[in-house]
Design a protein around this motif. Sequence first.
Motif, short mmCIF file in Angstrom:
data_model
loop_
_atom_site.label_atom_id
_atom_site.label_comp_id
_atom_site.label_asym_id
_atom_site.label_seq_id
_atom_site.Cartn_x
_atom_site.Cartn_y
_atom_site.Cartn_z
N ILE A 174 -46.98 21.18 25.44
CA ILE A 174 -47.19 20.09 24.49
C ILE A 174 -48.33 19.22 25.00
CG2 ILE A 174 -46.18 18.10 23.33
CD1 ILE A 174 -44.95 20.73 22.47
N ASP A 205 -43.16 18.38 13.65
CA ASP A 205 -41.74 18.20 13.89
C ASP A 205 -41.52 16.73 14.22
OD1 ASP A 205 -39.33 17.86 15.47
OD2 ASP A 205 -39.22 20.03 15.68
N TYR A 208 -39.86 15.91 17.78
CA TYR A 208 -40.70 16.19 18.95
C TYR A 208 -41.96 15.35 18.96
CZ TYR A 208 -37.90 19.83 21.03
OH TYR A 208 -36.89 20.51 21.70
N ARG A 211 -40.85 12.01 20.30
CA ARG A 211 -40.46 12.14 21.72
C ARG A 211 -41.66 12.19 22.64
NH1 ARG A 211 -37.58 17.68 23.90
NH2 ARG A 211 -38.23 17.52 26.09
N LEU A 222 -42.70 23.24 28.18
CA LEU A 222 -41.40 23.64 27.66
C LEU A 222 -41.20 25.12 27.96
CD1 LEU A 222 -41.46 21.99 24.10
CD2 LEU A 222 -40.70 20.98 26.26
N SER A 225 -38.75 29.05 23.66
CA SER A 225 -38.48 28.27 22.44
C SER A 225 -38.75 29.12 21.20
CB SER A 225 -39.38 27.03 22.38
OG SER A 225 -39.19 26.18 23.49
N GLU A 248 -35.89 24.48 21.48
CA GLU A 248 -35.80 24.93 22.86
C GLU A 248 -34.45 25.58 23.14
OE1 GLU A 248 -37.50 22.15 25.95
OE2 GLU A 248 -37.27 20.75 24.27
#
Length: 258
Positions: A174, A205, A208, A211, A222, A225, A248
């Motif tokens: 990410i 999303d 995400y 976040r 990550l 996923s 995930e």
Amino acid sequence: MGGRVIALSPAIPIAWRAQVGRYSQGGPVATTKELICLANSRKHNGRCIAGIDVESNAWVRPVSSRPTHEVSESERQYWDGAEPRILDVVSVRLLRPKRLGFQTENWLLDPSSQWVKQGRIGWGRLCRLEQKTKRLWINSEDSTRKGLNDRVSVEQVFALMNSLKLIRVSAVTIEVDRPYDANRELEVRAKFRHEGSTYILKVTDAVYEERFRALGVGSYELAESFLTVSLGEEFKGHFYKMVAAIIERRTTEPGSDR
């Protein structure tokens, strides 16, 4: 698709289950589909919701009658005000197919009917929904400055037959970066490899995005996923690929199967 193993809530009205796709003199009567929610992503002032139909194993994207087709908060909430979550199984009343070019998955939602959560699925069921595809539509040299293989020109629309894919990747990076316009929010992208190609796509999303914006500029790793990748409507001569959901493995809750 295998036998249905979804745990149904006893509180769900029988009338919801009785809806079928039948016809009358006025045209197709509304049908209720049970969708495994695989996208609840940001779109204009609402959301883009999409999922796989439990019965037919086909993608369905409920859309509104507004020009930009986004689903409003009131149109998508459950009776208790909760938001549909990824991997929820949701009963959605739909009026008719509403294809938009290669977005063949679109169905016009019934704004007067409330969505009903019927259960959730787990990682095992999700794995059976994985789509094996060599490419995410068309890959070319025509990428954005910060993306890679992230758009398709309108001249290639003839080769597009659908707009949603569910893929599994071994890892995702990410990337959070500052936008060109300092007045806008931080940009979030997902970098991953799939079938020998590298992609860097914008993340829409909503969970995400929020976040990782909160973590600030940087790169974050990550593990294994699933990604729901969507091909959006035309914008300035291109159709843009977006990561509409990140699922995930380590954060997947137990569902109705494992």
